[in-house]
Scaffold this motif. Structure first.
Motif, mmCIF file in Angstrom:
data_model
loop_
_atom_site.group_PDB
_atom_site.id
_atom_site.type_symbol
_atom_site.label_atom_id
_atom_site.label_comp_id
_atom_site.label_asym_id
_atom_site.label_seq_id
_atom_site.Cartn_x
_atom_site.Cartn_y
_atom_site.Cartn_z
ATOM 1 N N ASN A 221 0.856 -1.184 0.000
ATOM 2 C CA ASN A 221 0.000 0.000 0.000
ATOM 3 C C ASN A 221 0.893 1.234 0.000
ATOM 4 O O ASN A 221 1.554 1.531 0.999
ATOM 5 C CB ASN A 221 -0.929 0.015 1.221
ATOM 6 N N GLN A 223 1.663 5.397 -1.792
ATOM 7 C CA GLN A 223 1.213 6.579 -2.515
ATOM 8 C C GLN A 223 2.328 7.608 -2.474
ATOM 9 O O GLN A 223 3.222 7.540 -1.629
ATOM 10 C CB GLN A 223 -0.061 7.141 -1.878
ATOM 11 N N GLU A 307 0.756 5.265 -6.722
ATOM 12 C CA GLU A 307 -0.292 4.591 -5.961
ATOM 13 C C GLU A 307 -0.387 3.098 -6.277
ATOM 14 O O GLU A 307 -0.588 2.695 -7.420
ATOM 15 C CB GLU A 307 -1.640 5.254 -6.232
ATOM 16 N N LYS A 309 -2.201 -0.455 -4.354
ATOM 17 C CA LYS A 309 -3.069 -0.892 -3.261
ATOM 18 C C LYS A 309 -3.510 -2.333 -3.536
ATOM 19 O O LYS A 309 -4.634 -2.568 -3.971
ATOM 20 C CB LYS A 309 -4.285 0.033 -3.147
ATOM 21 N N PRO A 324 -7.459 -3.125 -7.152
ATOM 22 C CA PRO A 324 -7.071 -2.556 -5.862
ATOM 23 C C PRO A 324 -7.784 -3.239 -4.702
ATOM 24 O O PRO A 324 -8.873 -3.791 -4.865
ATOM 25 C CB PRO A 324 -7.498 -1.096 -5.983
ATOM 26 N N SER A 327 -8.674 0.808 -1.820
ATOM 27 C CA SER A 327 -9.237 2.062 -2.316
ATOM 28 C C SER A 327 -10.650 2.289 -1.793
ATOM 29 O O SER A 327 -11.293 1.380 -1.259
ATOM 30 C CB SER A 327 -9.250 2.056 -3.849
ATOM 31 N N TYR A 328 -11.149 3.513 -2.007
ATOM 32 C CA TYR A 328 -12.514 3.849 -1.599
ATOM 33 C C TYR A 328 -13.561 3.215 -2.522
ATOM 34 O O TYR A 328 -14.741 3.162 -2.186
ATOM 35 C CB TYR A 328 -12.715 5.362 -1.591
#
Length: 423
Positions: A221, A223, A307, A309, A324, A327-328
């Motif tokens: 993970n 960024q 990024e 994830k 991913p 992520s959201y």
């Protein structure tokens, strides 16, 4: 021309006029009364049983029955994710805002219909105790402020939902737990992925041994952080760098997928010399976890990579990965096992779930706990467990050695009952 009063062609009337074959009342079931005063509506299926099941109407609670929330801190997460999530929430309503910027708070209040009496700053925070509309306070502040405002919220008689990492130290986490227990208030930590359908499905697969015996877990993970002067780059405010901020997703996933707690940890930290972003906090952190069953996890986290994830859970009979994973939205779950139809082949399938707001899901769960007086799935003890491991990982990195930990033998030792709404 006619003097007859025009009649509106409603959906119900059209159904009744279709050759007299069907009426709306015959096709549509009545409103079904649920427990309590909230009405529930159920619709009949319209697709064949070969198609995936639809969730049906959301059946939100009436406004008067919803739990009132105060959001403390109006940064990116609050404005971009949390406040919009109230639009998808079934059990919550936004009734108060706490911000040090009065003009910003007033602008946001107008956008979301928060009354002037629901606006507070950090000096007037304790006046929340006089606002009966507020039942839950959501702490969305720099990590170093979590303990202070959790304690103050509990003393004001409010339940507390707090962003992760829970705090900067184990001692602060315990202080938060003790304050909420003393006030008889609930404390939940915002581990949104423990409520997300893809992760819930993978947890169930792991518990049901669908991948066989769990062996290994890998996760990355990372960024690329920007502005050097933001609070995440200040150790006094953040407590650390990549590890507690984004590495905690990998750490927490290893724990909730296996259900176990690590007995040995080893960490490795690095920061690029002369990079102004990482004068005080870790840029990269890699870590290894060993669990009582022999299950092991290898994870990396970074503040200076593009990024990434992703994660993979590997068992004796198959693997599952997500990319991913943290992520959201846009999560993807793939599962590989030996084919039952073709023994000389592997089957790799992708399992897709509806992806509504992860934040609405976790807040709805906490609201249910408040309404039904039950223990949150991710209580303060869950946040404390992660912080205890993070402190051990930092100690390992400083001393260049493996650090041993004591771990309870039972699974999910620090979690409450699983959420009732799985998917």
């Amino acid at each position: 021309m006619t003097n007859e009063t025009p009649r509106l062609w409603t959906r119900r009337r059209m159904l009744g006029a279709a050759g007299g074959l069907v009426t709306a009342s015959a096709w549509m079931p009545p409103v079904l009364a649920a427990a309590g005063s909230s009405p529930q509506v159920k619709l009949p299926p319209t697709f064949a049983n070969t198609e995936r099941e639809r969730p049906g109407p959301p059946n939100p609670q009436p406004d008067a029955e919803r739990v009132g929330w105060a959001i403390v801190g109006l940064g990116h997460l609050s404005l971009e994710e949390l406040l919009p999530a109230f639009g998808q929430s079934k059990r919550n309503k936004l009734v108060a805002l706490v911000s040090g910027d009065r003009a910003k708070a007033q602008a946001v209040a107008k956008q979301y219909g928060v009354p002037d009496k629901g606006l507070y700053d950090y000096k007037t925070f304790d006046r929340l105790k006089d606002n009966p509309d507020v039942q839950v306070v959501y702490i969305v502040l720099p990590n170093s402020m979590h303990a202070e405002y959790t304690v103050r919220a509990a003393q004001a008689g409010k339940h507390v939902f707090c962003e992760k990492p829970m705090a900067n130290t184990v001692a602060e986490c315990q202080q938060m737990i003790d304050a909420c227990k003393k006030a008889d208030r609930k404390l939940g930590i915002a581990y949104r992925l423990q409520y997300e359908p893809h992760h819930r499905a993978l947890i169930r697969m792991a518990r049901d041994k669908e991948l066989g015996t769990l062996k290994l877990f890998t996760a990355d993970n990372g960024q690329n952080q920007g502005e050097p002067n933001q609070w995440r780059h200040k150790k006094a405010l953040a407590g650390g760098g990549a590890l507690p901020d984004v590495g905690i997703y990998c750490l927490n996933a290893a724990r909730y997928l296996s259900g176990e707690e690590p007995i040995e940890v080893h960490g490795f930290s690095h920061s690029t010399p002369n990079d102004p972003r990482f004068k005080e906090v870790d840029e990269h952190f890699a870590f290894h976890l060993k669990f009582p069953s022999g299950f092991q996890a290898n994870c990396t986290t970074s503040y200076s990579t593009h990024e990434t994830k992703r994660m993979r859970l590997m068992g004796s009979d198959g693997w599952a990965d997500m990319d991913p994973a943290f992520s959201y939205g846009g999560l993807r779950l793939r599962i590989a096992t030996k084919s039952k139809a073709f023994p000389k082949a592997d089957d790799t399938v992708e399992r897709s779930f509806s992806q509504t707001s992860q934040f609405a899901r976790e807040m709805d769960h906490f609201a249910r706990c408040v309404q039904e007086n039950t223990v949150p799935h991710t209580p303060g003890e869950e946040g404390l467990a992660d912080m205890r491991i993070i402190e051990a990982l930092y100690r390992s990195a400083r001393e260049g050695r493996t650090v041993k930990l004591e771990a309870p033998k039972k699974l999910d030792a620090f979690r409450g009952p699983p959420p009732k709404e799985e998917g």
